[in-house]
Scaffold this motif. Structure first.
Motif, mmCIF file in Angstrom:
data_model
loop_
_atom_site.group_PDB
_atom_site.id
_atom_site.type_symbol
_atom_site.label_atom_id
_atom_site.label_comp_id
_atom_site.label_asym_id
_atom_site.label_seq_id
_atom_site.Cartn_x
_atom_site.Cartn_y
_atom_site.Cartn_z
ATOM 1 N N LEU A 1 0.821 -1.214 0.000
ATOM 2 C CA LEU A 1 0.000 0.000 0.000
ATOM 3 C C LEU A 1 0.855 1.264 0.000
ATOM 4 N N TYR A 2 2.135 1.121 0.346
ATOM 5 C CA TYR A 2 3.057 2.263 0.401
ATOM 6 C C TYR A 2 4.484 1.739 0.246
ATOM 7 N N PRO A 3 5.334 2.397 -0.558
ATOM 8 C CA PRO A 3 5.212 3.714 -1.197
ATOM 9 C C PRO A 3 4.476 3.692 -2.544
ATOM 10 N N TYR A 4 4.099 2.546 -3.040
ATOM 11 C CA TYR A 4 3.282 2.429 -4.244
ATOM 12 C C TYR A 4 2.200 1.413 -3.931
ATOM 13 N N GLN A 5 1.286 1.196 -4.853
ATOM 14 C CA GLN A 5 0.202 0.249 -4.606
ATOM 15 C C GLN A 5 0.278 -0.901 -5.600
ATOM 16 N N MET A 6 0.383 -2.109 -5.062
ATOM 17 C CA MET A 6 0.431 -3.298 -5.916
ATOM 18 C C MET A 6 0.163 -4.547 -5.092
ATOM 19 N N VAL A 7 -0.571 -5.472 -5.701
ATOM 20 C CA VAL A 7 -0.716 -6.816 -5.152
ATOM 21 C C VAL A 7 -0.077 -7.760 -6.146
ATOM 22 N N LYS A 8 0.855 -8.600 -5.679
ATOM 23 C CA LYS A 8 1.556 -9.508 -6.591
ATOM 24 C C LYS A 8 1.681 -10.890 -5.984
ATOM 25 N N ASP A 9 1.306 -11.892 -6.766
ATOM 26 C CA ASP A 9 1.489 -13.283 -6.360
ATOM 27 C C ASP A 9 2.887 -13.713 -6.783
ATOM 28 N N LEU A 10 3.672 -14.182 -5.829
ATOM 29 C CA LEU A 10 5.071 -14.489 -6.098
ATOM 30 C C LEU A 10 5.266 -15.848 -6.763
ATOM 31 N N ARG A 11 4.202 -16.621 -6.901
ATOM 32 C CA ARG A 11 4.298 -17.921 -7.566
ATOM 33 C C ARG A 11 3.960 -17.791 -9.050
ATOM 34 N N SER A 12 2.836 -17.173 -9.344
ATOM 35 C CA SER A 12 2.361 -17.091 -10.724
ATOM 36 C C SER A 12 2.814 -15.829 -11.436
ATOM 37 N N GLY A 13 3.194 -14.793 -10.673
ATOM 38 C CA GLY A 13 3.563 -13.522 -11.272
ATOM 39 C C GLY A 13 2.391 -12.610 -11.555
ATOM 40 N N VAL A 14 1.160 -13.053 -11.265
ATOM 41 C CA VAL A 14 -0.019 -12.207 -11.477
ATOM 42 C C VAL A 14 0.045 -11.007 -10.542
ATOM 43 N N GLU A 15 -0.249 -9.815 -11.079
ATOM 44 C CA GLU A 15 -0.183 -8.613 -10.256
ATOM 45 C C GLU A 15 -1.213 -7.591 -10.715
ATOM 46 N N THR A 16 -1.537 -6.653 -9.824
ATOM 47 C CA THR A 16 -2.446 -5.561 -10.154
ATOM 48 C C THR A 16 -2.111 -4.354 -9.295
ATOM 49 N N GLY A 17 -2.364 -3.163 -9.842
ATOM 50 C CA GLY A 17 -2.191 -1.946 -9.069
ATOM 51 C C GLY A 17 -3.471 -1.516 -8.385
ATOM 52 N N ASN A 18 -4.563 -2.226 -8.670
ATOM 53 C CA ASN A 18 -5.856 -1.892 -8.069
ATOM 54 C C ASN A 18 -6.009 -2.650 -6.748
ATOM 55 N N VAL A 19 -5.330 -2.155 -5.729
ATOM 56 C CA VAL A 19 -5.327 -2.820 -4.426
ATOM 57 C C VAL A 19 -6.715 -2.815 -3.804
ATOM 58 N N GLU A 20 -7.453 -1.717 -3.999
ATOM 59 C CA GLU A 20 -8.780 -1.608 -3.400
ATOM 60 C C GLU A 20 -9.719 -2.696 -3.907
ATOM 61 N N ALA A 21 -9.639 -3.007 -5.209
ATOM 62 C CA ALA A 21 -10.503 -4.053 -5.773
ATOM 63 C C ALA A 21 -10.234 -5.391 -5.108
ATOM 64 N N VAL A 22 -8.984 -5.653 -4.747
ATOM 65 C CA VAL A 22 -8.621 -6.925 -4.114
ATOM 66 C C VAL A 22 -9.052 -6.953 -2.649
ATOM 67 N N LEU A 23 -8.599 -5.967 -1.875
ATOM 68 C CA LEU A 23 -8.840 -5.987 -0.436
ATOM 69 C C LEU A 23 -10.264 -5.605 -0.051
ATOM 70 N N GLU A 24 -10.836 -4.627 -0.741
ATOM 71 C CA GLU A 24 -12.167 -4.142 -0.373
ATOM 72 C C GLU A 24 -13.290 -4.879 -1.086
ATOM 73 N N ASP A 25 -13.041 -5.312 -2.325
ATOM 74 C CA ASP A 25 -14.099 -5.948 -3.112
ATOM 75 C C ASP A 25 -13.916 -7.450 -3.265
ATOM 76 N N GLY A 26 -12.784 -7.988 -2.792
ATOM 77 C CA GLY A 26 -12.574 -9.428 -2.884
ATOM 78 C C GLY A 26 -12.358 -9.936 -4.298
ATOM 79 N N ASP A 27 -11.762 -9.120 -5.163
ATOM 80 C CA ASP A 27 -11.534 -9.523 -6.557
ATOM 81 C C ASP A 27 -10.276 -10.394 -6.639
ATOM 82 N N LEU A 28 -10.439 -11.666 -6.266
ATOM 83 C CA LEU A 28 -9.304 -12.588 -6.176
ATOM 84 C C LEU A 28 -9.199 -13.557 -7.346
ATOM 85 N N ASP A 29 -10.208 -13.600 -8.199
ATOM 86 C CA ASP A 29 -10.188 -14.576 -9.284
ATOM 87 C C ASP A 29 -8.922 -14.522 -10.138
#
Length: 381
Positions: free
Chosen positions: A329-357
């Motif tokens: 969440l700081y100093p930049y915003q990103m969620v990244k899976d270290l196994r598959s390499g899938v990543e997104t900068g939309n952290v809110e969609a993941v944590l707040e909306d449960g967009d885990l697919d």
């Protein structure tokens, strides 16, 4: 999907993927099995053995769903082709192109789901799951992170249409929760959620630090299957200790005014299970015993065959160097899976909306060899 981007090649690609799904699912065999099970279910005395009958009906339902899903996809593919061909004949009719685009978008999602389900070949993958979240390194922050993950999974399960029963979720003394255990019922729940088993890392500005310094915290997620009825784990009454206490929920509020919460300790192994969601001690004890049996079964697999990795993945300390996914969440915003390499900068969609697919599907594609990915040193930073 933009109507102008739908092409015959898109439809041909979907047709190839659909044919592969049919092959993975052994569709012709399933059609024959559906017919066989339908005949059996209509025979006199079918329900004399209720447990066996329920098992066969569950198999019938799964196989019938697979057959119907593919047949519906085939029909949708034919409809999309017809709409696209007619649109071209009419000089690029906009409404027909939009209809084709809408059908292709829905069909792509359906094929994604079928493709994902076809990868689930484990004994329990199509069944229900028990999820436990525990704080790791990070002190009070880790308890807050545990609560954030708990809310994220509640949103994800709601998106999937799964039924969730919260078995245990006691509030921490200052912030967050001490732990959370919940049961998830729905199609492919265990197969999907086992992608989440492991250590989850959060990097953010600490909400409890007056100096607003950056903090790294960890929480561990355990996912085990709910055992089907045909697997019976015997537990001697002398091997367990049952304690009751006053239930409380997240934030410290009382769940009810009676001592209905139950803690079951399995004395030979030291496994402890707590449940406080239900209104009565009897219901909470039954939920505890279901979870305890699942954990004892997992333990027995580990002892006999050392197959724990196939059930929930290797067990690591909940801290640095062991994370499967990072949420920054700081100093930049990103969620990244270290196994598959899938990543997104939309952290809110993941944590707040449960967009885990994207992460869960990406993990299973990677795990089944459908993606070539090797974590780099920078991924662990």
């Amino acid at each position: 999907m933009d109507a102008s981007t739908v092409t015959v090649e898109d439809l041909d690609s979907l047709a190839v993927r659909l044919a592969e799904v049919e092959s993975y699912l052994h569709l012709e065999e399933k059609r024959e099995r559906v017919a066989e099970l339908e005949r059996k279910s209509a025979e006199p005395g079918f329900w004399d053995d209720a447990e066996a009958a329920r098992s066969l009906m569950a198999e019938l339902s799964r196989d019938r769903d697979d057959v119907q899903s593919v047949e519906h996809a085939r029909e949708s593919l034919a409809d999309a082709r017809a709409a696209l061909e007619l649109a071209e004949e009419m000089g690029g009719d906009e409404e027909l192109l939009k209809e084709a685009a809408s059908t292709v978008a829905q069909l792509t999602h359906a094929v994604d789901e079928m493709e994902l389900s076809s990868w689930f070949t484990g004994k329990f993958d199509h069944g229900d799951a028990i999820v436990t979240i525990k704080p790791g390194q990070g002190g009070l922050e880790a308890q807050d992170w545990t609560f954030m993950l708990f809310k994220m999974y509640m949103k994800y399960c709601a998106r999937r249409g799964w039924k969730v029963t919260v078995n245990d979720c006691p509030a921490a003394e200052v912030i967050g929760i001490d732990r959370a255990t919940f049961t998830v019922e729905g199609k492919d729940a265990f197969g999907m959620l086992r992608a989440e088993a492991g250590v989850h890392r959060l990097v953010r500005i600490s909400p409890t630090d007056d100096k607003k310094r950056r903090q790294t915290t960890f929480a561990g997620v355990e996912v085990i299957p709910v055992l089907p009825d045909d697997i019976d784990i015997e537990i001697a009454s002398d091997d367990i200790r049952v304690d009751v206490y006053h239930a409380s929920g997240p934030g410290g509020q009382g769940v009810n005014t009676t001592d209905s919460a139950v803690r079951v300790t399995h004395l030979p192994t030291g496994i402890v299970v707590t449940c406080q969601n239900e209104r009565s001690q009897i219901q909470n004890k039954a939920a505890c015993m279901q979870i305890l049996k699942a954990r004892l079964y997992e333990l027995e697999l580990q002892k006999r065959e050392e197959e724990l990795d196939q059930i929930r993945g290797p067990k690591h300390a909940i801290g640095f160097g062991n994370q499967i996914r990072s949420y920054v969440l700081y100093p930049y915003q990103m969620v990244k899976d270290l196994r598959s390499g899938v990543e997104t900068g939309n952290v809110e969609a993941v944590l707040e909306d449960g967009d885990l697919d994207p992460f869960i599907i990406g993990y299973h594609r990677w795990a089944t060899g459908n993606a070539d990915y090797t974590p780099s040193e920078s991924d662990a930073e």
